[in-house]
Design a protein around this motif. Sequence first.
Motif, short mmCIF file in Angstrom:
data_model
loop_
_atom_site.label_atom_id
_atom_site.label_comp_id
_atom_site.label_asym_id
_atom_site.label_seq_id
_atom_site.Cartn_x
_atom_site.Cartn_y
_atom_site.Cartn_z
N ALA A 1 0.99 -1.13 0.63
CA ALA A 1 0.18 0.41 0.22
C ALA A 1 0.81 1.27 0.09
O ALA A 1 0.54 2.35 0.41
N GLY A 2 1.88 1.86 -0.10
CA GLY A 2 3.24 2.68 -0.57
C GLY A 2 2.83 2.71 -1.24
O GLY A 2 2.69 2.27 -2.59
N GLN B 1 -0.38 -0.52 -14.04
CA GLN B 1 -0.26 -1.85 -13.08
C GLN B 1 0.62 -1.91 -11.75
O GLN B 1 0.02 -2.49 -10.87
N ARG B 2 1.44 -2.21 -12.05
CA ARG B 2 2.04 -1.74 -10.85
C ARG B 2 2.52 -1.06 -10.19
O ARG B 2 2.99 -1.47 -8.99
N ILE B 3 2.69 0.26 -10.62
CA ILE B 3 1.70 1.42 -9.60
C ILE B 3 0.87 1.07 -8.96
O ILE B 3 1.21 2.10 -7.59
N ASP C 1 -6.43 -3.33 -9.30
CA ASP C 1 -7.65 -3.07 -8.29
C ASP C 1 -8.19 -1.45 -9.60
O ASP C 1 -7.49 -0.62 -9.76
N HIS C 2 -9.32 -1.60 -9.67
CA HIS C 2 -10.31 -0.87 -10.55
C HIS C 2 -10.76 0.17 -9.61
O HIS C 2 -11.91 0.00 -10.23
N SER C 3 -11.24 0.26 -8.52
CA SER C 3 -11.97 0.83 -7.15
C SER C 3 -12.25 2.61 -7.19
O SER C 3 -12.99 2.91 -7.29
N SER D 1 -6.88 -2.16 1.10
CA SER D 1 -4.54 -1.43 1.18
C SER D 1 -4.73 -1.03 -0.62
O SER D 1 -3.85 -0.75 -0.91
N ALA D 2 -5.60 -2.11 -1.34
CA ALA D 2 -5.14 -1.56 -3.15
C ALA D 2 -5.96 0.13 -3.16
O ALA D 2 -5.30 0.72 -3.50
#
Length: 310
Positions: free
Chosen positions: A29-30, A109-111, A115-117, A171-172
């Motif tokens: 989550a960082g 996506q790596r960064i 998740d697509h919330s 977390s995402a």
Amino acid sequence: MGNSPCNPSPDTVNELFSIAQSRGIVPDAGLDGTLGTFLSLNSSVALSHQYADIQRSLSPERLTSYNHDLATTFGDGAQIAFGGVGIVALALSLLLEVLAHHTLSDPIQRIFGADHSSDIGTLVSEYLKQVPKVANEPQKMAEVTERYDRALAHELIDFYEVMTVDRRMSSASIKQWLNGAAFHLHLRIHQVRMGAYKKGYAESLGISYKAGFPVLIKTYTEYLQRHVRERPPGPLPGLLIIEPFRNMTHQVHHRPCESDAIANRIASKVLEAQGIQRSMDFFEETEKHMDSLISQQGNFSLQANVSKSM
């Protein structure tokens, strides 16, 4: 006074957490390291090193194809305005990576995670894909940057409220917001760098994001404390749950009465491992070096493979 009979040993907690890390259930989550590298005063050097490393790693045939792809995008031996600086350096870094490996996967996506919330990652991806096309056209670059500045501001505010007011936390979500806020702040810095706004336009945004951190981190901490659960092995395998869809079975034996304390300590270790405080430090450093970041003026030369001073 002696320890409580239900106080777990550090070895038990450490063993469980180590297994959780090895099985990939400890969430990330960082702040992503790519942003930390290219949204910094060292962006020009980092991009030059990446470009040189890629060239050295490719076979002669692949290098010819790679250089052709770059020439098709920018022109032969082109210099990209502000190419060694901030968000433009980030855009070039991701493009160099994609062209070198001919990958269809989106490094964004790596960064930001899968998740697509929220639309934060999508907006950043769209913007960065446009940057190479308009970087050498100041008016178009300013217009595109202004458009995505507004879109990101709206999305980040809405998503912050979703997490802290509506309590739809994960977390995402934290990962998306932190990385999105870092990118948005440096997008503002680039607008100031291009002369579109005064320093206060970026400075006020950084202050706003910093002011929102305590509530965000408190909400996330409470979220983890609610969701982390553990039970020891018995008739069934032991179970550790970090959050929905992040769990594992285990065979780490301990007394059943220790489970609540283990869960609390695992939650604390998750927070430590994520380095959220280091992510917050990024905003402190950006504020501290705001003038130097704004004054960065490095072009990037594809031919010479060095950053040039304007």
